[in-house]
Write a protein that holds these residues in place. Structure first.
Motif, mmCIF file in Angstrom:
data_model
loop_
_atom_site.group_PDB
_atom_site.id
_atom_site.type_symbol
_atom_site.label_atom_id
_atom_site.label_comp_id
_atom_site.label_asym_id
_atom_site.label_seq_id
_atom_site.Cartn_x
_atom_site.Cartn_y
_atom_site.Cartn_z
ATOM 1 N N ILE A 12 1.031 -1.340 -0.053
ATOM 2 C CA ILE A 12 0.096 -0.008 -0.196
ATOM 3 C C ILE A 12 0.978 1.163 -0.207
ATOM 4 C CG2 ILE A 12 -1.685 1.381 1.255
ATOM 5 C CD1 ILE A 12 -2.683 -1.645 2.385
ATOM 6 N N PHE A 13 0.691 2.160 -1.012
ATOM 7 C CA PHE A 13 1.505 3.382 -0.871
ATOM 8 C C PHE A 13 0.797 4.576 -0.632
ATOM 9 C CE2 PHE A 13 2.538 0.150 -4.124
ATOM 10 C CZ PHE A 13 4.235 0.224 -4.442
ATOM 11 N N ASN A 14 1.771 5.580 -0.411
ATOM 12 C CA ASN A 14 1.013 6.840 -0.001
ATOM 13 C C ASN A 14 1.367 7.716 -1.135
ATOM 14 O OD1 ASN A 14 3.841 7.629 -0.395
ATOM 15 N ND2 ASN A 14 3.923 7.810 1.948
ATOM 16 N N LEU A 17 4.395 7.502 -3.156
ATOM 17 C CA LEU A 17 4.654 6.270 -3.743
ATOM 18 C C LEU A 17 5.470 5.741 -3.086
ATOM 19 C CD1 LEU A 17 4.618 7.166 -7.537
ATOM 20 C CD2 LEU A 17 2.788 6.146 -5.997
ATOM 21 N N LYS A 18 5.551 5.764 -1.749
ATOM 22 C CA LYS A 18 6.253 5.128 -0.856
ATOM 23 C C LYS A 18 5.499 3.946 -0.060
ATOM 24 C CE LYS A 18 8.891 5.682 3.510
ATOM 25 N NZ LYS A 18 9.531 6.588 4.895
ATOM 26 N N VAL A 19 5.974 2.794 0.068
ATOM 27 C CA VAL A 19 5.220 1.874 0.601
ATOM 28 C C VAL A 19 5.280 2.009 2.257
ATOM 29 C CG1 VAL A 19 5.142 -0.722 1.183
ATOM 30 C CG2 VAL A 19 5.966 0.032 -1.047
ATOM 31 N N VAL A 20 3.687 1.938 2.692
ATOM 32 C CA VAL A 20 3.741 2.379 4.113
ATOM 33 C C VAL A 20 2.915 1.111 4.767
ATOM 34 C CG1 VAL A 20 3.672 4.810 3.713
ATOM 35 C CG2 VAL A 20 1.419 3.463 3.391
ATOM 36 N N ALA A 21 2.580 0.304 4.237
ATOM 37 C CA ALA A 21 1.671 -0.925 4.721
ATOM 38 C C ALA A 21 1.603 -2.054 3.797
ATOM 39 C CB ALA A 21 0.445 -0.528 5.388
ATOM 40 N N TYR A 22 1.169 -3.227 4.107
ATOM 41 C CA TYR A 22 0.905 -4.412 3.425
ATOM 42 C C TYR A 22 -0.536 -4.781 3.486
ATOM 43 C CZ TYR A 22 5.964 -4.561 1.781
ATOM 44 O OH TYR A 22 7.179 -4.346 1.392
ATOM 45 N N GLU A 23 -1.003 -5.361 2.535
ATOM 46 C CA GLU A 23 -2.322 -6.112 2.916
ATOM 47 C C GLU A 23 -1.940 -7.609 2.636
ATOM 48 O OE1 GLU A 23 -7.093 -6.763 1.827
ATOM 49 O OE2 GLU A 23 -6.078 -5.445 0.594
ATOM 50 N N VAL A 161 -11.582 10.260 8.205
ATOM 51 C CA VAL A 161 -10.914 9.197 7.877
ATOM 52 C C VAL A 161 -10.061 9.652 6.626
ATOM 53 C CG1 VAL A 161 -12.920 7.869 8.332
ATOM 54 C CG2 VAL A 161 -13.047 8.870 6.238
ATOM 55 N N ARG A 162 -9.092 8.604 6.401
ATOM 56 C CA ARG A 162 -8.125 8.778 5.001
ATOM 57 C C ARG A 162 -8.732 7.883 4.067
ATOM 58 N NH1 ARG A 162 -2.174 7.362 6.918
ATOM 59 N NH2 ARG A 162 -1.738 8.524 4.905
ATOM 60 N N LEU A 163 -8.636 8.046 2.890
ATOM 61 C CA LEU A 163 -9.238 7.323 1.859
ATOM 62 C C LEU A 163 -7.966 6.403 1.211
ATOM 63 C CD1 LEU A 163 -11.520 10.026 0.139
ATOM 64 C CD2 LEU A 163 -12.019 8.250 2.004
ATOM 65 N N LEU A 164 -8.433 5.248 0.701
ATOM 66 C CA LEU A 164 -7.475 4.311 0.354
ATOM 67 C C LEU A 164 -8.197 3.673 -1.180
ATOM 68 C CD1 LEU A 164 -5.411 1.459 1.693
ATOM 69 C CD2 LEU A 164 -6.494 1.306 -0.380
ATOM 70 N N TYR A 188 -2.587 -3.033 -9.180
ATOM 71 C CA TYR A 188 -1.906 -3.740 -10.061
ATOM 72 C C TYR A 188 -0.964 -2.779 -10.789
ATOM 73 C CZ TYR A 188 -3.933 -8.297 -9.690
ATOM 74 O OH TYR A 188 -4.207 -9.677 -9.355
ATOM 75 N N PHE A 189 -1.173 -1.331 -10.902
ATOM 76 C CA PHE A 189 -0.569 -0.460 -11.349
ATOM 77 C C PHE A 189 0.631 -0.313 -10.529
ATOM 78 C CE2 PHE A 189 0.690 4.188 -10.975
ATOM 79 C CZ PHE A 189 1.168 4.223 -12.552
ATOM 80 N N PHE A 190 0.675 -0.594 -9.192
ATOM 81 C CA PHE A 190 1.822 -0.420 -8.431
ATOM 82 C C PHE A 190 2.437 -1.736 -8.271
ATOM 83 C CE2 PHE A 190 -1.299 2.872 -7.069
ATOM 84 C CZ PHE A 190 -0.580 3.765 -7.150
ATOM 85 N N SER A 191 1.700 -2.733 -8.054
ATOM 86 C CA SER A 191 2.254 -3.825 -7.544
ATOM 87 C C SER A 191 1.361 -5.033 -7.498
ATOM 88 C CB SER A 191 3.361 -3.899 -6.440
ATOM 89 O OG SER A 191 3.707 -5.474 -6.001
ATOM 90 N N LYS A 192 1.604 -6.190 -8.254
ATOM 91 C CA LYS A 192 0.781 -7.457 -7.922
ATOM 92 C C LYS A 192 1.086 -8.102 -6.525
ATOM 93 C CE LYS A 192 -0.004 -8.597 -12.772
ATOM 94 N NZ LYS A 192 0.124 -9.555 -13.712
#
Length: 404
Positions: A12-14, A17-23, A161-164, A188-192
């Motif tokens: 999950i990117f901010n 475009l820095k990774v800040v979390a994972y699902e 709330v923050r929108l994702l 998928y635009f960022f990463s599968k």
């Protein structure tokens, strides 16, 4: 043992475009999503369990916060074990109803420090109680037109709330969402999703169910729980891994099953056993498991017969002596995974100390390679061997029932 697919994770990117979390997403061993062939409860339980108790090739899965899906049932049963709030984002699935019980549980989790996210959200008035608690709202771009997306953003502005944006597949969609005020992005635009592999050790369903039954009693004793856990090497290893995982914040030196139970406590043990029971898919017990049980039990009984101070440590050493075969990794690597005490490591690896000498002597007796003129000692070993055979036979029968 071939490495199994344990789960997938998608970054999950901010806005930078820095990774800040994972699902974390459940995947079967073919790397596909088996839903709805398994329940959402099973998928979520397996993700949590594998995160903390599986031997992963990908290193530490907990460096960044992990979004994990939770079903209505899991939330209303309040079954989340004590996982550090900074590591888990509780993601409420879109089909969850904002019942008073669910709202109360979610509020309790938020007050405990957990971040609450609403998954695949489309605004409706019934969800307002959850919107007032949540800090992240995930919106599926594939489910909405451009106008509907803008309308959802407008409706959510009054809430903190923050929108994702989920399922972002093009640069155009990313810029559109960014301009609308989305803070977080996934797709998928960022990463599968990346498949994570490792070795998952099964546990006996029958023993797990017996444990759950024992734990439901108000007057249960630690000794009763310990006696059941000792019958299942896979479960023993899981609990050892758990105590030394980031779920408990500290790296601890665990030298017996009793130590593990003390660290966990009965309430936490109930929750983790519930996850293991729901998540596991055990295969048939093997001859290797039988040998592990026999060696561990015989080491414990011999330590008692010789009046050693720590028969529990003798059991643990006997169990760990050939855990490499169960996990398909070196004994040294297996010991590193569970962070045992230095004297336990020395006992297992080099036969050092009274417990180490005893366990290696027991192994030599079982293998038929022990040479000794001490007839009293050999007689003792013969007695504990026969006692251990009976105990092992009973344990294997319990495990066999689970695979039929």
């Amino acid at each position: 043992m071939t490495a199994q697919i344990l789960m997938a994770r998608q970054p999950i990117f901010n806005q930078q475009l820095k990774v800040v979390a994972y699902e974390l997403l459940y995947r079967n061993n073919e790397g596909t999503n088996p839903l709805p062939l398994i329940t959402g409860d099973q998928a979520s339980s397996r993700v949590i369990l594998h995160s903390y108790t599986s031997v992963s090739e990908a290193g530490n899965l907990r460096v960044l916060p992990a979004f994990v899906n939770f079903t209505q049932q899991m939330l209303e049963q309040d079954s989340l074990p004590s996982v550090p709030p900074k590591e888990i984002v509780v993601e409420i699935l879109e089909d969850c109803l904002a019942t008073p019980k669910l709202v109360a549980t979610v509020k309790k989790l938020a007050e405990a420090g957990y971040t609450i996210a609403l998954d695949d959200f489309i605004y409706h008035d019934d969800a307002i109680p959850l919107l007032e608690i949540a800090r992240i709202v995930k919106i599926d771009l594939r489910a909405l037109s451009a106008n509907q997306l803008a309308e959802q953003v407008e409706r959510l502005k009054p809430f903190n709330v923050r929108l994702l944006a989920e399922k972002v597949e093009t640069h155009e969609e990313y810029t559109q969402c960014r301009d609308l005020g989305f803070d977080l992005f996934q797709g998928y635009f960022f990463s599968k999703p990346q498949l994570l592999k490792g070795s998952h050790v099964g546990s006996s369903k029958v023993i797990l169910l017996q444990l759950m039954g024992a734990l439901s009693k108000s007057d249960v004793e630690f000794s009763e729980i310990e006696a059941l856990i000792e019958r299942d090497p896979g479960l023993t290893y899981k609990l050892l891994r758990l105590v030394n995982s980031s779920a408990f914040g500290l790296q601890r030196q665990v030298n017996s099953i009793q130590d593990t139970l003390v660290y966990l406590g009965l309430n936490e043990l109930k929750k983790w056993l519930s996850l293991i029971t729901l998540a596991d898919n055990p295969g048939k017990p093997t001859e290797l498991v039988r040998q592990l049980l026999l060696l561990a039990r015989m080491s414990e009984l011999t330590a008692q017969a010789e009046q050693l101070d720590s028969p529990g440590e003798a059991f643990m050493c006997g169990l760990l002596l050939h855990l490499d075969g169960l996990l398909d990794m070196s004994t040294e690597d297996a010991l590193a995974q569970i962070q045992v005490g230095d004297h336990i490591r020395a006992a297992v690896m080099d036969g050092e100390g009274a417990v180490g000498e005893l366990v290696h002597r027991v192994e030599a007796f079982v293998r038929g390679t022990l040479v000794s003129d001490d007839l009293a000692m050999v007689s003792r070993l013969h007695t504990t061997y026969l006692q251990s055979l009976q105990w092992t036979r009973e344990s294997m029968q319990l495990m066999q029932q689970a695979s039929n």
